[in-house]
Design a protein around this motif. Structure first.
Motif, mmCIF file in Angstrom:
data_model
loop_
_atom_site.group_PDB
_atom_site.id
_atom_site.type_symbol
_atom_site.label_atom_id
_atom_site.label_comp_id
_atom_site.label_asym_id
_atom_site.label_seq_id
_atom_site.Cartn_x
_atom_site.Cartn_y
_atom_site.Cartn_z
ATOM 1 N N GLU A 249 -0.643 -5.131 3.891
ATOM 2 C CA GLU A 249 -0.567 -3.659 3.948
ATOM 3 C C GLU A 249 0.770 -3.161 4.465
ATOM 4 N N ARG A 250 1.296 -3.868 5.478
ATOM 5 C CA ARG A 250 2.558 -3.413 6.075
ATOM 6 C C ARG A 250 3.690 -3.492 5.054
ATOM 7 N N ARG A 251 3.745 -4.634 4.328
ATOM 8 C CA ARG A 251 4.814 -4.832 3.328
ATOM 9 C C ARG A 251 4.654 -3.820 2.168
ATOM 10 N N CYS A 252 3.413 -3.602 1.746
ATOM 11 C CA CYS A 252 3.183 -2.656 0.648
ATOM 12 C C CYS A 252 3.633 -1.253 1.060
ATOM 13 N N ALA A 253 3.338 -0.883 2.299
ATOM 14 C CA ALA A 253 3.737 0.451 2.764
ATOM 15 C C ALA A 253 5.259 0.572 2.802
ATOM 16 N N ILE A 269 -2.776 2.567 2.137
ATOM 17 C CA ILE A 269 -2.941 1.616 1.022
ATOM 18 C C ILE A 269 -4.439 1.548 0.683
ATOM 19 N N VAL A 270 -4.787 1.840 -0.559
ATOM 20 C CA VAL A 270 -6.205 1.878 -0.952
ATOM 21 C C VAL A 270 -6.642 0.512 -1.489
ATOM 22 N N GLN A 271 -5.872 -0.048 -2.412
ATOM 23 C CA GLN A 271 -6.259 -1.319 -3.022
ATOM 24 C C GLN A 271 -5.011 -2.019 -3.549
#
Ligand SMILES: Cc1cc2nc3c(=O)[nH]c(=O)nc-3n(C[C@H](O)[C@H](O)[C@H](O)COP(=O)(O)OP(=O)(O)OC[C@H]3O[C@@H](n4cnc5c(N)ncnc54)[C@H](O)[C@@H]3O)c2cc1C
Length: 476
Positions: A249-253, A269-271
């Motif tokens: 989640e951190r990297r995606c954000a 982040i939803v999915q």
């Protein structure tokens, strides 16, 4: 044991569409889907002109255009190439993507999220009499001379035929040893479905996709509602030591913030979904009484949005054949499915692959050069492939989708769901053919198949429509 005429394996966009088309043709159909519900992810969103023509025939067009996503995204088209959503434009906006074609069809493109389309398909299939079973896995299929017996997680069922729409990793295709051909895996991507308020950064731009390219991220950003819900497709490279697990989640954000060009953006982040873009087409679309369709038959990169559309059009081609065969037509009629749809699968996959190589280059130093092989989108959707491998403007030749001509109040030639003889001339009655007194425009008389394809025209033919029909029904 339970019985059905057709068992559909898999209830994605393709399997559900198959159930709708079959039930609409009056065929008894059971669909088994192992997931408990329809898709929760908006992933495949571009319903192309031809798919909308098919959904129009079965009374689904208004419901699809009435969904939240379709209404919100009605004005979106084209793709942009940006440094980031807040940054500068790296190449001119390309408007042609998912637009055009209005003059050649009674309908047009629709952007609608998969998680909104699938429930509508399931509902319509049930209304038309299909038996849709979620939470039901097909474990095995055994054929004998009079049909096939499928072992479901809930019991056994005997079917005359099967449509196998169980996706890119089709277990049945693998079990039957059906090989595939094509360039194979092209890239790997992480799709991040996220929420963030990007209204200000977006402004009044209404694209379908923005390729973003800066020092921190190279990805494709797609608006889900032009406001708070978005998708970010980020390629990753296993040969450079990258793996999906790194996209927590951190990297995606972080990637979302870089793509937006807003370092302190509030992101939820939803999915996160992992997928591979590949080009592969099954070497045969048939195993005995089973017909492969959709991703089970062909996979292609999402560029062009051809994937599920091609699959939906596959099962439309099968539905009228299965309907006639279940009513006693020669089973050879079913041979036409692979003969017609496999070349379409191969050439459409090649077009998607050419686009996937072309698009990311736009705006970079090595400007797009695959353009030579790329034919306009509407030709891929409507021009079909003739034996010479060409895509052509619908020209009224037998074997192609009939040119769109209005032949009644809001009735187009492409709306046919049964054999129709459209002519101003008074032909003798032909059993199983509806006569429509109208000018088809491109020939004096035209026999249209139940899938809106030209079966015969009076132009340059010495046969009459009854001969043409006989030939088709005998599998010719
Ligand atoms: C990011 C992304 C964007 C895309 N955008 C587009 C787009 O805009 N337009 C487009 O046309 N295409 C698009 N595609 C491609 C599209 O998603 C696929 O081509 C399409 O969803 C394939 O549909 P399908 O029904 O054949 O397979 P799937 O959607 O994979 O469905 C197969 C179903 O079969 C079920 N199943 C499998 N085995 C069994 C079994 N044994 N018993 C019962 N059920 C079983 C699975 O649970 C699954 O639900 C996109 C793809 C991606 C990844």
């Amino acid at each position: 044991m339970e019985r059905t005429s057709v068992l559909v394996v898999g209830g994605g966009l393709v399997g559900l569409s198959a159930a709708v088309f079959l039930a609409h043709q009056g065929v008894d159909v059971v669909l088994a889907e192992r997931r408990p519900t329809t898709s929760l992810h908006p992933k495949a969103r571009g319903l192309n002109i031809r798919t909308m023509e098919l959904y129009r025939q079965v009374g689904l067009e208004d419901a699809i255009r009435g969904t939240d996503s379709a209404r919100t995204l009605a004005a979106n088209n084209g793709f942009a190439v940006l440094e980031s959503l807040s940054g500068k434009e790296l190449a001119p906006f390309r408007q042609e993507y998912m637009s055009g074609g209005a003059e050649v069809s009674p309908t047009g493109w629709c952007l609608c999220d998969q998680d909104e389309v699938e429930p509508l398909l399931a509902k319509r299939a049930v209304e038309l009499g299909a038996d849709i079973r979620f939470g039901t896995e097909v474990l095995d299929v055994v054929e004998d001379e009079s049909g096939a017996v499928a072992t479901l997680s809930t019991g056994q069922i005997r079917a005359d035929c099967l449509i196998v729409a169980d996706g890119a990793h089709s277990r049945l295709r693998e079990r039957w040893g059906i090989t595939s051909s094509g360039p194979g895996t092209l890239s790997r991507t992480i799709s991040v479905y996220f929420k963030a308020d990007l209204r200000e950064a977006l402004g009044d731009r209404r694209f379908i996709l923005a390729y973003v390219n800066n020092a921190e991220v190279r990805a494709a950003l797609a608006p889900v509602d032009n406001a708070h819900r978005w998708l970010l497709h980020v390629p990753y490279f296993p040969d450079k030591g990258q793996s999906p697990e790194q996209f927590d989640e951190r990297r995606c954000a972080e990637l979302v913030r870089a793509a937006a060009g807003i370092p302190d953006l509030d992101v939820e982040i939803v999915q996160v979904l992992e997928w591979e873009a590949a080009g592969r087409v099954a070497d045969t679309y048939r195993h005995g009484r089973a017909f492969l369709a959709g991703d089970a038959a062909h996979v292609m990169p999402p560029s062009g949005a051809f994937g599920s559309n091609t699959g939906i059009q596959d099962v439309h081609n099968l539905a009228w054949r299965l309907a006639l065969v279940t009513k006693g037509a020669d089973p050879k009629l079913l041979d036409g499915y692979e003969a017609e749809r496999r070349p379409v699968g191969v050439h459409t996959m090649q077009q998607a692959v050419a686009r996937s190589k072309d698009r990311p280059r736009v705006g970079r130093e090595e400007e797009a050069n695959a353009a030579a092989t790329i034919v306009p989108d509407h030709l891929v959707q409507l021009g079909y492939t003739y034996p010479d491998g060409d895509f052509r403007e619908p020209d009224g030749q037998p074997g192609g989708r009939v040119p769109h001509v209005w032949i009644g109040d809001n009735v187009s030639t492409v709306d046919a769901t049964e054999f129709q003889l459209v002519s101003t001339k008074q032909w003798p009655e032909i059993e199983g053919v509806k006569r429509v007194k109208a000018d088809p425009g491109f020939a004096e008389s035209v026999l249209i198949r139940p899938d809106g394809f030209v079966a015969w025209t009076s132009a340059g033919s010495s046969h009459d429509p009854a001969d043409a029909l006989r030939k088709i029904l005998n599998g010719g």
